[in-house]
Design a protein around this motif. Structure first.
Motif, short mmCIF file in Angstrom:
data_model
loop_
_atom_site.label_atom_id
_atom_site.label_comp_id
_atom_site.label_asym_id
_atom_site.label_seq_id
_atom_site.Cartn_x
_atom_site.Cartn_y
_atom_site.Cartn_z
N ILE A 194 -40.69 -36.82 -3.37
CA ILE A 194 -41.87 -37.67 -3.51
C ILE A 194 -42.88 -37.02 -4.47
O ILE A 194 -43.65 -37.70 -5.13
CB ILE A 194 -42.54 -37.89 -2.12
CG1 ILE A 194 -41.50 -38.35 -1.10
CG2 ILE A 194 -43.68 -38.87 -2.19
CD1 ILE A 194 -40.89 -39.70 -1.37
N ALA A 196 -42.53 -35.64 -7.33
CA ALA A 196 -42.36 -36.06 -8.72
C ALA A 196 -42.98 -37.44 -8.95
O ALA A 196 -43.56 -37.70 -10.00
CB ALA A 196 -40.89 -36.07 -9.10
N GLN A 197 -42.88 -38.32 -7.95
CA GLN A 197 -43.48 -39.66 -8.09
C GLN A 197 -44.98 -39.55 -8.33
O GLN A 197 -45.53 -40.20 -9.20
CB GLN A 197 -43.24 -40.49 -6.82
CG GLN A 197 -41.79 -40.83 -6.53
CD GLN A 197 -41.61 -41.61 -5.25
OE1 GLN A 197 -42.58 -41.97 -4.59
NE2 GLN A 197 -40.37 -41.87 -4.87
N ASN A 200 -45.86 -37.87 -11.77
CA ASN A 200 -45.69 -38.81 -12.89
C ASN A 200 -46.81 -39.84 -12.92
O ASN A 200 -47.29 -40.21 -13.99
CB ASN A 200 -44.34 -39.51 -12.78
CG ASN A 200 -43.19 -38.61 -13.22
OD1 ASN A 200 -43.41 -37.52 -13.71
ND2 ASN A 200 -41.98 -39.06 -13.02
N GLU A 203 -49.84 -38.28 -14.43
CA GLU A 203 -49.69 -38.17 -15.89
C GLU A 203 -49.89 -39.52 -16.59
O GLU A 203 -50.56 -39.60 -17.61
CB GLU A 203 -48.30 -37.63 -16.22
CG GLU A 203 -48.19 -36.13 -16.02
CD GLU A 203 -46.84 -35.59 -16.49
OE1 GLU A 203 -46.85 -34.61 -17.25
OE2 GLU A 203 -45.80 -36.14 -16.09
N ASP A 204 -49.30 -40.57 -16.01
CA ASP A 204 -49.45 -41.91 -16.60
C ASP A 204 -50.91 -42.31 -16.65
O ASP A 204 -51.40 -42.86 -17.64
CB ASP A 204 -48.68 -42.94 -15.77
CG ASP A 204 -47.18 -42.75 -15.92
OD1 ASP A 204 -46.77 -42.02 -16.85
OD2 ASP A 204 -46.43 -43.31 -15.11
N LEU A 226 -47.61 -29.70 -15.69
CA LEU A 226 -48.74 -30.61 -15.85
C LEU A 226 -49.84 -30.10 -16.77
O LEU A 226 -50.47 -30.88 -17.47
CB LEU A 226 -49.37 -30.85 -14.48
CG LEU A 226 -48.98 -32.11 -13.73
CD1 LEU A 226 -49.56 -32.07 -12.34
CD2 LEU A 226 -49.49 -33.34 -14.47
#
Lengths: 351, 340
Positions: A194, A196-197, A200, A203-204, A226
């Protein structure tokens, strides 16, 4: 280290955060826990600064003090042009929308009695005079941004998993279009698959909204992934502040070196090859830090000067700041890259 | 790691179910594995994968009810622990099987001295006198690297730091020279530099004492550095099992493969974007009739919905001894063409 480029979004100078100790029958003020003891750094707009260190090194306190969730003991914290550490209450309240926080424990940082709509729109209630419809519209927009299904708007936090709860916390932090977000161990409580979700997603959002992050974590490999620059803290002070790539390729401060060597690489071939620097003993108490360099009690390269003089954080290579006598003391011939500190595992003395 | 050595511990078809008001939770589903003498078996999985419950089931450390052991065999040196009387089991716990729990802050009793807690199993299982037990306790504390051991016997747990408390826990678990040491996330609550100390200690102790260890963790980095063999759990069952080098070099199960890609590395090139395992772990409220990973799997096909895959050997060796995987999909590395 910055020339004519625009001023950094966040500028912290000599931040100190002491927590008083009261003892005895009369509760006399007998000492201080020096959680943060003179920390300075800057974060440029759109950048991610990683803040790493072990528990008790003061990294979370830094995060909270610069958002003035604590009253700092000393120092200046300039965020987007105004000194947050010294703003009067009403001005601070109006400043709050530009700076937000994502907390570690998504379970504890969401009110179990509020619905998702209530949680995400609470900052809007406080800082805007929008109509109810407009707020709901904004909540929908935020839910889309963090990847929560709009159908969940009237659900309660317990109906969500840890990763989803962290998304709610992120949506709440985004509600007022902040420029700067302090992420205090946002993934520490989540399962590996979880984590990584959420990373990401962060980051988005940074790409899309141009956010600036202070990313506090003890997960060194995630910080490497990061952060643009990384500050390594030890016992209330910054030991090293370097661009991420340089730090991980060649740490300069002996503590940064030991910390990185202790990270377990998920690869048995590398794990078998590498030599760890095993530090002896535990971190000293911040109520009674050692004289001289804070790391002198555990440092494998300790010198006499370290026990008496506190090293300042100085730039030793372009963009790299280190607080260590190895790099500033002219008597030393120059630090050796190889560490002779293959200490046997042995527990030092705790106090 | 051939079929040769006699395993200390052999588990066959273990099933554990929790009966709750909301229905049954099938936490452990037909788990089989073995542990050789002197071997360190790493058990990896995320929360709810059944890794802790499996190990606690072995010596019935779970509250029953709500937990219920629905079948299987747990052979410790040939003795089936699931068929023992409570008294017999008492003689096993702490004496033949040592357990180190995750949280060193809460697993020591705060109102007893560290010394009395280390001496307790010695007096209980080995019938030592107070003096003998105290002498052995000092030995144990020295073994786990606590300085000034004789004086520290009289200290209380709160006078120790987290890393030191975990050393005390290890000393207690080692007190009676157990055949098997089960360590349930022993370093998760510790800082990296302290974690490195404990890992070095365990490596050293293994060389000195040569006991068999089961190491439960969700941290693949720890496993890479310490384990001989790895068992990956998902949805209450073993989805992949292999020697450590083989598992990292040649993962077969889509879950293992994805897991290895979701974690960023500390060296080498920085990955542009982390791979994500979408979705959530399964809720195990019914017996598994299909692959538990199918909802999150990128290689899902019809067979995955129809039946729960059995473990099959990857390298032709006996299941549990070489490399085996529970998956309908075949990784393309082998000559066979990936179907579906």
């Amino acid at each position: 280290m910055l020339d004519a480029s625009p001023p950094p979004l966040v500028q912290v100078d000599g931040l100190k955060m002491y927590f008083p100790i009261y003892t005895g029958l009369l509760r006399r003020h007998t000492g201080n826990v020096k959680a943060v003891d003179g920390v300075s750094f800057a974060i440029n707009a759109g950048e991610t600064l990683g803040l790493v260190g072990e528990s008790g090194c003061g990294k979370s306190t830094v995060g909270r003090a610069i958002l003035r969730l604590y009253e700092p003991t000393a120092g200046r914290v300039v965020i987007d042009g105004s000194d947050v550490a010294h703003l009067p209450p009403e001005a601070l309240r109006q400043k709050r929308p530009t700076m937000q926080m994502v907390f570690q424990d998504p379970q504890a940082s969401l009110n179990p009695r509020m619905t998702l709509a209530g949680i995400i729109s609470e900052p809007l209630d406080e800082h805007t005079d929008w109509t109810a419809e407009r707020k709901i519209e904004r909540v929908h927009e935020l839910m889309d941004q963090v990847g929560l299904n709009r159908r969940f708007i009237n659900r309660y936090p317990h109906e969500f998993s840890g990763g989803q709860r962290q998304r709610i916390g992120i949506a709440r932090a985004l509600a007022l279009n902040p420029k700067f977000i302090v992420c205090d161990e946002p993934i520490a409580a989540l399962d590996v698959s979880i984590q990584a979700q959420v990373v990401n997603l962060l980051e988005d959002l940074q790409d899309r909204l141009g956010l600036t992050y202070l990313f506090i974590s003890h997960d060194l490999s995630m910080v490497r992934h990061l952060a643009n620059r990384v500050a390594v803290m030890y016992l209330g002070r910054i030991a090293e502040l370097s661009p991420s790539a340089d730090l991980y390729a060649r740490p300069l401060h002996p503590y940064a070196e030991a910390l990185l060597s202790a990270v377990n690489e998920p690869d048995p071939v590398i794990a078998a090859r590498r030599k760890r620097i095993i530090l002896k003993g535990d971190v000293p108490s911040p109520a009674n830090p050692p004289q001289g360099c804070n790391f002198c009690t555990r440092c494998p390269k300790v010198m006499d000067i370290c026990r008496t003089v506190k090293p300042d954080l100085v730039e030793v290579e372009p963009g790299r700041m280190v607080a260590c006598h190895l790099y500033t003391n002219p008597d030393v011939a120059g630090p050796t890259g190889a560490s002779e500190a293959k200490e046997r595992n042995q527990q030092g003395v705790t106090q | 790691m051939a079929e040769g050595p006699v395993p200390v511990l052999e588990v066959k078809g273990l099933r554990t179910v929790f009966r709750t008001r909301g229905g049954e939770i099938h936490a452990v589903n037909d788990v089989s594995f073995h542990l050789n003498r002197g071997e360190l078996l790493g058990v990896v999985g995320e929360s709810g994968s059944g890794k802790s419950v499996t190990m606690m089931s072995l010596i019935k450390l779970l509250p029953m009810p709500p937990a219920e052991l629905r079948g299987g065999e747990v052979l410790l040196n040939g003795q089936d622990l699931l068929k023992t009387t409570p008294e017999e089991l008492r003689a096993v716990r702490g004496a033949k099987v040592g357990f180190v729990f995750q949280d060193p802050m809460t697993s020591l009793n705060p109102v007893f001295t560290v010394g009395s807690q280390i001496m307790e199993p010695l007096r209980e299982h080995m019938g030592m006198t107070k003096d003998q037990a105290a002498a052995r306790a000092v030995e144990l504390l020295e073994l786990v690297g606590i300085p000034d051991a004789r004086k520290r016997l009289k200290s209380y747990p709160h006078q120790f730091s987290g890393g030191m408390r975990q050393r005390v826990m290890i000393a207690i678990a080692l007190a009676c020279n157990p055949d098997v040491l089960i360590a349930d996330e022993p370093t998760t609550a510790l800082d990296v530099t302290i974690q490195a100390q404990i890992l070095e200690l365990v490596k050293e102790l293994r060389q000195k004492l040569g006991m068999a260890i089961i190491w439960i963790t969700h941290d693949l980095g720890v496993i890479a550095g310490i384990a001989d063999r790895v068992m990956v759990m998902y949805g209450g069952q073993v989805v992949e099992q292999a020697p450590v080098g083989e598992l990292f070099a040649n993962p077969q199960h889509p879950y293992t493969r994805a897991l290895l890609q979701t974690i960023p590395k500390i060296s080498g090139a920085r990955e542009a974007r982390l791979k994500v395992i979408e979705g959530q772990p399964p809720i195990l409220n019914a017996p598994l009739t299909a692959c538990p990973f199918r909802a999150r799997c990128e290689y899902r096909h019809d067979a995955c919905d129809r039946e729960n895959p059995a473990r099959r050997a990857v390298d032709g060796r006996q299941i549990g001894y070489g490399h085996d995987v529970a998956c309908h999909w075949r990784a393309p590395a082998s000559q066979e063409v990936a179907h579906a």
